[in-house]
Enzyme design. Structure first.
Site, PDB file in Angstrom:
ATOM      1  N   ASP A  19       0.787  -1.797  -0.385  1.00  0.00           N
ATOM      2  CA  ASP A  19       0.152   0.352   0.198  1.00  0.00           C
ATOM      3  C   ASP A  19       1.020   1.579   0.255  1.00  0.00           C
ATOM      4  O   ASP A  19       2.336   1.824   0.731  1.00  0.00           O
ATOM      5  CB  ASP A  19      -0.658  -0.363   1.136  1.00  0.00           C
ATOM      6  N   ASN A  67     -11.164  -2.639  -5.002  1.00  0.00           N
ATOM      7  CA  ASN A  67     -10.170  -1.701  -5.751  1.00  0.00           C
ATOM      8  C   ASN A  67     -10.933  -1.192  -7.326  1.00  0.00           C
ATOM      9  O   ASN A  67     -10.791   0.131  -7.717  1.00  0.00           O
ATOM     10  CB  ASN A  67      -8.684  -2.141  -6.673  1.00  0.00           C
TER      11      ASN A  67
HETATM   12  C1  IPE Z   1      -5.447  -2.671  -0.404  1.00  0.00           C
HETATM   13  O1  IPE Z   1      -5.349  -1.183  -0.251  1.00  0.00           O
HETATM   14  C2  IPE Z   1      -5.523  -3.291  -1.496  1.00  0.00           C
HETATM   15  C3  IPE Z   1      -4.063  -3.229  -2.290  1.00  0.00           C
HETATM   16  C4  IPE Z   1      -2.911  -2.951  -1.739  1.00  0.00           C
HETATM   17  C5  IPE Z   1      -4.150  -4.079  -3.667  1.00  0.00           C
HETATM   18  P1  IPE Z   1      -6.106  -0.250  -0.457  1.00  0.00           P
HETATM   19  O2  IPE Z   1      -5.483   1.090  -0.481  1.00  0.00           O
HETATM   20  O3  IPE Z   1      -7.202  -0.650  -1.522  1.00  0.00           O
HETATM   21  O4  IPE Z   1      -6.740  -0.296   0.791  1.00  0.00           O
HETATM   22  P2  IPE Z   1      -7.765   0.340   1.466  1.00  0.00           P
HETATM   23  O5  IPE Z   1      -8.732   1.327   0.504  1.00  0.00           O
HETATM   24  O6  IPE Z   1      -6.891   1.673   1.938  1.00  0.00           O
HETATM   25  O7  IPE Z   1      -8.357   0.262   2.531  1.00  0.00           O
HETATM   26  C1  IPE Z   2      -1.124   0.381  -4.234  1.00  0.00           C
HETATM   27  O1  IPE Z   2      -1.260   1.637  -3.300  1.00  0.00           O
HETATM   28  C2  IPE Z   2      -1.913  -0.169  -4.006  1.00  0.00           C
HETATM   29  C3  IPE Z   2      -2.913  -0.504  -4.910  1.00  0.00           C
HETATM   30  C4  IPE Z   2      -4.425  -0.256  -4.181  1.00  0.00           C
HETATM   31  C5  IPE Z   2      -2.581  -0.901  -6.187  1.00  0.00           C
HETATM   32  P1  IPE Z   2      -2.826   2.435  -2.960  1.00  0.00           P
HETATM   33  O2  IPE Z   2      -2.792   2.688  -5.152  1.00  0.00           O
HETATM   34  O3  IPE Z   2      -3.748   2.259  -2.590  1.00  0.00           O
HETATM   35  O4  IPE Z   2      -1.948   3.655  -2.935  1.00  0.00           O
HETATM   36  P2  IPE Z   2      -2.630   4.733  -1.663  1.00  0.00           P
HETATM   37  O5  IPE Z   2      -3.040   4.221  -0.508  1.00  0.00           O
HETATM   38  O6  IPE Z   2      -3.818   5.341  -2.103  1.00  0.00           O
HETATM   39  O7  IPE Z   2      -1.530   5.223  -1.389  1.00  0.00           O
HETATM   40 MG    MG Z   3      -4.193   2.357  -0.616  1.00  0.00          MG
END
Ligand code: IPE
Ligand code: IPE
Ligand code: MG
Length: 242
Positions: A19, A67
């Site tokens: 993340d 997502n």
């Molecule tokens: C979790 O991250 C999903 C992945 C790392 C693929 P998100 O960024 O989607 O999670 P939330 O929305 O902060 O819970």
């Molecule tokens: C990658 O990070 C995780 C995926 C969902 C691919 P994010 O895209 O959630 O990044 P942040 O949390 O918005 O910084």
């Molecule tokens: Mg995220």
């Protein structure tokens, strides 16, 4: 212990919620996709580090069933990256003895992505040096519901006696069938939640939350998470040996 067991602190399976790509890009005034792109380098380093440290099972969360709520250009960018990563790295990973599996719902994936996934899984199916699972279009609840649906079908057709359904049998219907449960779940970016990741399998995993944004996740971060794991006492509901 052998030296590789020492290095991985006895951890067989590490699962990572990668993340923070978006914030990493925002900090640089770049579009979110720039962060996802950079995140692929961190994926490569994590796979390499797992291999170096003797962690046999590595599971990475790449795209969640939630997502889809993101803008469509970001969703498209994540799908493109997944295709490009698997396509570009497949032969190298195969040579290194990596067994590749994709966990998650196949419905809703494009034909070209399904083809690449199928190719990666069949090409590496006999490998057993390490096991890389990419959770893509994955949600823990979705996985459990899909498993329950297949199990219900098998029960209705008489192939499974409902009286024999137990945790082991049920786990065999999950996308992770045959894999050990994760010992350690790492989440980067400072968020303290699991976001629907491996909710069945991680029931007794140790959780390590790290402040680093995913594109900056290095071998040292990986080792530090293993160090934190090593300092924990796993009890599984029991009591410590005196
Ligand atoms: C979790 O991250 C999903 C992945 C790392 C693929 P998100 O960024 O989607 O999670 P939330 O929305 O902060 O819970
Ligand atoms: C990658 O990070 C995780 C995926 C969902 C691919 P994010 O895209 O959630 O990044 P942040 O949390 O918005 O910084
Ligand atoms: Mg995220």
């Amino acid at each position: 212990m052998t030296s590789s067991e020492e290095q991985c602190r006895g951890v067989r399976h590490v699962a990572i919620i990668m993340d923070g790509n978006g914030r990493w890009a925002q900090q640089r005034n770049r579009p979110r996709a720039f962060g996802h792109n950079k995140g692929v380098d961190a994926v490569r380093e994590a796979v390499r580090t797992a291999g170096d440290l003797g962690v046999r099972y590595l599971t990475l969360f790449g795209f969640s069933t939630e997502n889809w709520r993101r803008p469509s250009d970001e969703v498209d960018a994540l799908f493109e990256l997944m295709k490009r990563f698997v396509d570009a790295d497949l032969e190298k990973l195969h040579r290194e003895g990596v067994n590749i599996r994709i966990a998650g719902r196949r419905e809703g994936l494009s034909d070209d992505l399904l083809e690449i996934i199928g190719r990666a899984e069949s090409r590496t199916a006999e490998n057993d040096r390490c096991f890389l699972t990419i959770a893509f279009n994955y949600g823990g609840r979705d996985e459990i519901v899909r498993a329950a649906r297949r199990l219900a079908r098998d029960a209705a057709s008489g192939r499974v006696d409902p009286g024999t359904v137990d945790e082991t049998l049920f786990a065999g219907y999950l996308d992770t069938a045959g894999m050990p449960d994760p010992d350690l779940v790492i989440r980067t970016s400072g968020e303290h939640r699991t976001s629907n990741f491996l909710i069945w399998q991680a029931a007794y995993a140790e959780l390590v939350f790290m402040d680093v944004l995913w594109p900056d996740f290095s071998a040292d971060h990986f080792k530090s998470a293993l160090d934190q794991y090593a300092s924990r006492q796993r009890r599984f509901g029991g009591v410590n040996a005196a």
